[in-house]
Design a protein around this motif. Sequence first.
Motif, mmCIF file in Angstrom:
data_model
loop_
_atom_site.group_PDB
_atom_site.id
_atom_site.type_symbol
_atom_site.label_atom_id
_atom_site.label_comp_id
_atom_site.label_asym_id
_atom_site.label_seq_id
_atom_site.Cartn_x
_atom_site.Cartn_y
_atom_site.Cartn_z
ATOM 1 N N ASN A 1 34.300 11.616 86.366
ATOM 2 C CA ASN A 1 34.309 11.998 84.957
ATOM 3 C C ASN A 1 33.919 13.447 84.689
ATOM 4 O O ASN A 1 33.688 13.826 83.543
ATOM 5 N N ASP B 1 35.641 16.266 84.701
ATOM 6 C CA ASP B 1 36.563 16.978 83.813
ATOM 7 C C ASP B 1 36.374 16.554 82.358
ATOM 8 O O ASP B 1 36.374 17.393 81.449
ATOM 9 N N LEU B 2 36.189 15.245 82.136
ATOM 10 C CA LEU B 2 36.004 14.763 80.765
ATOM 11 C C LEU B 2 34.679 15.231 80.182
ATOM 12 O O LEU B 2 34.580 15.525 78.993
ATOM 13 N N ARG C 1 35.163 18.826 79.234
ATOM 14 C CA ARG C 1 35.949 18.869 77.994
ATOM 15 C C ARG C 1 35.066 18.598 76.779
ATOM 16 O O ARG C 1 35.148 19.275 75.756
ATOM 17 N N TYR D 1 46.488 14.192 74.165
ATOM 18 C CA TYR D 1 45.263 13.894 74.910
ATOM 19 C C TYR D 1 45.325 12.476 75.479
ATOM 20 O O TYR D 1 44.905 12.228 76.620
ATOM 21 N N TYR E 1 47.614 12.461 78.575
ATOM 22 C CA TYR E 1 46.981 13.089 79.736
ATOM 23 C C TYR E 1 45.898 12.200 80.351
ATOM 24 O O TYR E 1 45.795 12.085 81.570
ATOM 25 N N THR E 2 45.050 11.584 79.495
ATOM 26 C CA THR E 2 43.993 10.721 80.032
ATOM 27 C C THR E 2 44.570 9.459 80.650
ATOM 28 O O THR E 2 44.062 8.960 81.662
ATOM 29 N N THR F 1 43.370 15.059 83.944
ATOM 30 C CA THR F 1 42.248 15.573 83.149
ATOM 31 C C THR F 1 41.976 17.052 83.393
ATOM 32 O O THR F 1 41.345 17.709 82.570
ATOM 33 N N ARG G 1 40.730 19.897 80.694
ATOM 34 C CA ARG G 1 39.564 20.764 80.940
ATOM 35 C C ARG G 1 39.935 22.236 80.777
ATOM 36 O O ARG G 1 39.248 22.993 80.088
#
Length: 439
Positions: free
Chosen positions: A241, A243-244, A247, A374, A377-378, A383, A387
């Motif tokens: 997680n 990258d999330l 973000r 979004y 992409y998720t 991800t 980012r």
Amino acid sequence: MGDNMISQLTYKEYLAVTVPFMLSTATQPLLGAVNTAIMGHMSEAFYIAAVSLGVILFNNIYWLFGFLRVSTTSFSAQALGEACEERRFLALFRPLIIAIVISILFIIIYPFIFSYYAEFMQPQAQVIELMRRYCDIVIWGAPFVLLNYVMLGWLMGQMIIRYTMFMQISMNVVNIILSFAFVFMLKMDIEGVAYASLVAQIYGCIVGFVAIYFRGKLKLSPQYVAQLKKIKPFLSMMKVNTDLMLRTICLLTINNLFAMAGSSLGTTTLAANAVILEIIFILVYFIDGMANGVSVFAGKALGTKDKQLLSRTLQIGLRCLAVFIAAGLIVVYLSRSYLISIMTNLPEVSLYADDYSIFLVIHPICAGVGLLLYGIYTGIGQTASIRNMMFIAVIFFYICQNILMGYFGNYGIWMTYSLTYLLESAILVLFLPQLKRKF
């Protein structure tokens, strides 16, 4: 459903998955709007400013760990697909342990966080005191909020959609009812809004555990529990997680710069911006719910290596988005004065907010495509693109706000906010060819 049937995704199939997500997701900003409206009918603008800053503080804390829901959904769905009881158990209890540890740490360091945040935002002394009264109560809801994230994610991954809807919607309805009762009937002032949030979070946690107990049908065994003692899987879960999280940090940086800029122009500006933002959030969260639905079909497309399903999902998603934004903006703009009057009866705040009501139309148009993409992409797991997009957006926001605010004041702040989301939409469109490489 065969592969060909999946590729020929229909609007009915798309909406059957997406609408429940939209309805449940949209209750969250509705709650914020109601709390802002309740404080907007108090005697001073200080109340709106204090609650809005308090909400931003806790959003900073909770959004940072929103990956608990996203990743739990992923691990839960994988376990369901494999029909593996041990993985179903671990997909719930590993993130539950992480949520408990994180929330305990936040409660311990909360006094330092609050002091730094108040100094960073620099609101007036009356606003700080009211915000402290609010935050000192709401902080105790941290364990329940993060546990709710995990349980919602697990239930969604297990395709127990009806219970996830009930959990989210009923929790927010309870919060709204208690806010009205505590503030206007029991005269509990700003503490009433805080206690209403805390009780609703506890209620949501109870509903989540009941849903998992009766519908989750988890099997317990000493072997499963023993797996929880291994540290490496927890570290792997956190790494997935990164990258999330990055973000979210970028998103929170933008939101804080926006709030700080409004606060620097005075309490009335901060309060008026909060009113406009809460109305915008209602539309934006509907779109976010749509993105959650899109994410499901994008994930299916990747799983079956069906590029046609991905294209069909994008096509239907963008068309439904266009219809929703067009209809939503007409309703919101025509009723803008009424919506603002619901949020506050303070003349100086409502008149000031009305001056910026054009952004009720501008911002969703700028943000809509990016918010929907979004979800694509998720769902596919791309991800890194999200980012990178957010890194660019933060730099753009900081530079643009410093320039436009100097020329246009609060209009410059709003122009920067909307232009940043337009940039995010454009970047995600440009990154779309990279998605197809996954197929």
